[in-house]
Write a protein that holds these residues in place. Structure first.
Motif, mmCIF file in Angstrom:
data_model
loop_
_atom_site.group_PDB
_atom_site.id
_atom_site.type_symbol
_atom_site.label_atom_id
_atom_site.label_comp_id
_atom_site.label_asym_id
_atom_site.label_seq_id
_atom_site.Cartn_x
_atom_site.Cartn_y
_atom_site.Cartn_z
ATOM 1 N N GLN A 43 0.836 -1.175 0.000
ATOM 2 C CA GLN A 43 0.000 0.000 0.000
ATOM 3 C C GLN A 43 0.886 1.244 0.000
ATOM 4 N N GLU A 44 0.393 2.275 -0.650
ATOM 5 C CA GLU A 44 1.118 3.538 -0.663
ATOM 6 C C GLU A 44 0.878 4.229 0.671
ATOM 7 N N VAL A 45 1.945 4.508 1.382
ATOM 8 C CA VAL A 45 1.836 5.164 2.675
ATOM 9 C C VAL A 45 2.708 6.411 2.655
ATOM 10 N N ALA A 46 2.137 7.522 3.068
ATOM 11 C CA ALA A 46 2.896 8.764 3.100
ATOM 12 C C ALA A 46 4.024 8.642 4.111
ATOM 13 N N PRO A 47 5.237 9.086 3.746
ATOM 14 C CA PRO A 47 6.353 8.971 4.676
ATOM 15 C C PRO A 47 6.136 9.813 5.921
ATOM 16 N N LEU A 48 6.563 9.285 7.075
ATOM 17 C CA LEU A 48 6.418 9.989 8.329
ATOM 18 C C LEU A 48 7.676 10.795 8.603
ATOM 19 N N SER A 49 7.492 12.014 9.058
ATOM 20 C CA SER A 49 8.647 12.828 9.398
ATOM 21 C C SER A 49 9.224 12.349 10.724
ATOM 22 N N LYS A 50 10.547 12.250 10.784
ATOM 23 C CA LYS A 50 11.198 11.788 12.000
ATOM 24 C C LYS A 50 11.159 12.873 13.065
ATOM 25 N N VAL A 51 11.053 12.434 14.313
ATOM 26 C CA VAL A 51 11.040 13.378 15.411
ATOM 27 C C VAL A 51 12.475 13.750 15.763
ATOM 28 N N ASN A 52 12.610 14.863 16.440
ATOM 29 C CA ASN A 52 13.918 15.315 16.886
ATOM 30 C C ASN A 52 14.418 14.424 18.020
ATOM 31 N N PRO A 53 15.640 13.901 17.935
ATOM 32 C CA PRO A 53 16.147 12.983 18.958
ATOM 33 C C PRO A 53 16.166 13.581 20.362
ATOM 34 N N GLU A 54 16.550 14.844 20.475
ATOM 35 C CA GLU A 54 16.622 15.455 21.800
ATOM 36 C C GLU A 54 15.236 15.680 22.387
ATOM 37 N N THR A 55 14.266 15.959 21.521
ATOM 38 C CA THR A 55 12.892 16.087 21.988
ATOM 39 C C THR A 55 12.386 14.747 22.522
ATOM 40 N N LEU A 56 12.724 13.678 21.818
ATOM 41 C CA LEU A 56 12.329 12.351 22.264
ATOM 42 C C LEU A 56 13.024 11.990 23.579
ATOM 43 N N ARG A 57 14.301 12.313 23.682
ATOM 44 C CA ARG A 57 15.035 12.018 24.912
ATOM 45 C C ARG A 57 14.386 12.714 26.113
ATOM 46 N N ALA A 58 13.996 13.974 25.913
ATOM 47 C CA ALA A 58 13.326 14.717 26.986
ATOM 48 C C ALA A 58 11.956 14.123 27.308
ATOM 49 N N ALA A 59 11.267 13.642 26.268
ATOM 50 C CA ALA A 59 9.939 13.049 26.472
ATOM 51 C C ALA A 59 10.025 11.790 27.324
ATOM 52 N N ILE A 60 11.048 10.970 27.075
ATOM 53 C CA ILE A 60 11.237 9.754 27.874
ATOM 54 C C ILE A 60 11.506 10.133 29.330
ATOM 55 N N ALA A 61 12.380 11.115 29.524
ATOM 56 C CA ALA A 61 12.729 11.547 30.881
ATOM 57 C C ALA A 61 11.531 12.164 31.600
ATOM 58 N N ASP A 62 10.648 12.831 30.855
ATOM 59 C CA ASP A 62 9.507 13.520 31.461
ATOM 60 C C ASP A 62 8.270 12.637 31.598
ATOM 61 N N GLY A 63 8.374 11.377 31.207
ATOM 62 C CA GLY A 63 7.251 10.457 31.368
ATOM 63 C C GLY A 63 6.114 10.677 30.393
ATOM 64 N N GLU A 64 6.438 11.146 29.182
ATOM 65 C CA GLU A 64 5.389 11.390 28.188
ATOM 66 C C GLU A 64 4.987 10.121 27.424
ATOM 67 N N LEU A 65 5.734 9.033 27.600
ATOM 68 C CA LEU A 65 5.360 7.775 26.954
ATOM 69 C C LEU A 65 4.297 7.082 27.797
ATOM 70 N N ILE A 66 3.251 6.616 27.138
ATOM 71 C CA ILE A 66 2.169 5.930 27.849
ATOM 72 C C ILE A 66 1.871 4.607 27.145
ATOM 73 N N ASN A 67 1.394 3.655 27.915
ATOM 74 C CA ASN A 67 1.073 2.342 27.371
ATOM 75 C C ASN A 67 -0.398 2.243 26.990
ATOM 76 N N TYR A 68 -0.623 1.729 25.800
ATOM 77 C CA TYR A 68 -1.953 1.312 25.368
ATOM 78 C C TYR A 68 -1.917 -0.214 25.279
ATOM 79 N N TYR A 69 -3.090 -0.842 25.193
ATOM 80 C CA TYR A 69 -3.142 -2.301 25.227
ATOM 81 C C TYR A 69 -4.147 -2.831 24.204
#
Length: 306
Positions: A27-53
């Motif tokens: 299937q044709e899927v539009a490419p996703l823009s990559k996130v900024n690594p430092e923004t992601l690093r801060a998100a992990i440290a700040d608890g912005e990752l959440i679990n879905y099930y």
């Protein structure tokens, strides 16, 4: 297309998968823009990752057997982000261990809460081959499970191949030790990775997850049906539990049930849920179970022709 004669030959099985991959247009899927690594690093440290099930249910009884944990990033600026938008960045910039352990800790806590409420549901967590590059990761899993007061068999580790490891000696040692310690091991998206078949010969997996590309619509597509039958047959020969991903409609469900597949997972059963939505889903699922689990016999269009 392809026909396999039992006992299944691994080389022939690989040919089936390769034929299927080239015969079905992606299937044709539009490419996703990559996130900024430092923004992601801060998100992990700040608890912005959440679990879905997402629920996994027994195909014959409809009983809930567990939930797969799927991480989301609740970004204050971009909203809810999905794994394909940030997992590759975490692997590339050496954040995947920290991310996986955070997801694992939250999942173990949730499994403990379910167990305290009398629900003996297994919780599955995806791990990358890159997680398995150091024996320290093994020690962390062992200590976190002990701290959560859970039996190891209540945790299922789904091995993904988003990162290809050149040296498999340490990953194999870690997975073997996990198996010895009674953790359940699952090979994810079987048939689509770089070395799925070779992994099966070396690692004591408990579960084989059949990729959704071999599941949805298999009852009306000869190539999908052949790939599904081959995967299911291999799982049974190796005494592994077979889990079908991507169950999208009633036809998929009935096909899998008639094939005596063990477990199903997909949007026909439930979308991916925040933990707070699970109780209401359970009520609706219990109302659907009796009708879905009646004895059925579904013939593929190929069986009808013969």
């Amino acid at each position: 297309m392809g026909i396999l004669i039992k006992p299944i030959n691994r080389s022939a099985l690989q040919d089936i998968f390769e034929t299927w991959s080239t015969s079905v247009p992606s299937q044709e899927v539009a490419p996703l823009s990559k996130v900024n690594p430092e923004t992601l690093r801060a998100a992990i440290a700040d608890g912005e990752l959440i679990n879905y099930y997402q629920p996994k249910v027994n195909l014959q009884t409809g009983e809930v057997v567990g939930f797969e944990t799927l991480v989301r990033w609740n970004s204050p600026t971009q909203g809810l982000l999905f794994p394909d938008q940030f997992i590759s960045v975490a692997e590339e910039f050496d954040m995947v261990d920290e991310m996986t352990l955070q997801v694992l800790q939250s999942a173990l806590k949730q499994a403990r809460e379910w167990q305290d409420a009398g629900k003996l549901w297994r919780v599955a967590v995806n791990i990358s081959m890159k997680n398995l590059a150091s024996l320290r990761f093994l020690d962390q899993i062992l200590s976190m499970t002990l701290a959560a007061r859970l039996e190891p068999q209540m945790l299922e580790l789904e091995v993904t191949e988003s990162y290809h490891a050149d040296d498999l000696r340490i990953p194999l040692e870690i997975l073997t030790r996990l198996h010895i310690n009674r953790f359940r091991l699952s090979i994810d998206d079987f048939g689509t990775g770089n070395s799925s078949l070779s992994q099966l010969t070396a690692i004591p997996f408990d579960e084989l997850k059949i990729d959704q590309r071999f599941v949805h619509g298999a009852h009306i597509d000869a190539t999908r049906c052949a790939a599904f039958d081959a995967s299911l047959g291999l799982a049974k020969q190796l005494h592994m539990e077979a889990v079908a991903e991507g169950v999208e409609d009633r036809a998929d469900w009935d096909f899998l049930k008639d094939k005596a597949c063990d477990v199903a997972q997909g949007y026909f059963i439930s979308k991916v849920l925040p933990v707070g939505d699970i109780p209401s889903w359970l009520l609706s699922w219990e109302a659907r179970r009796p009708e879905l689990c009646q004895t059925t016999q579904v013939l593929t269009k190929f069986e009808v022709l013969h």
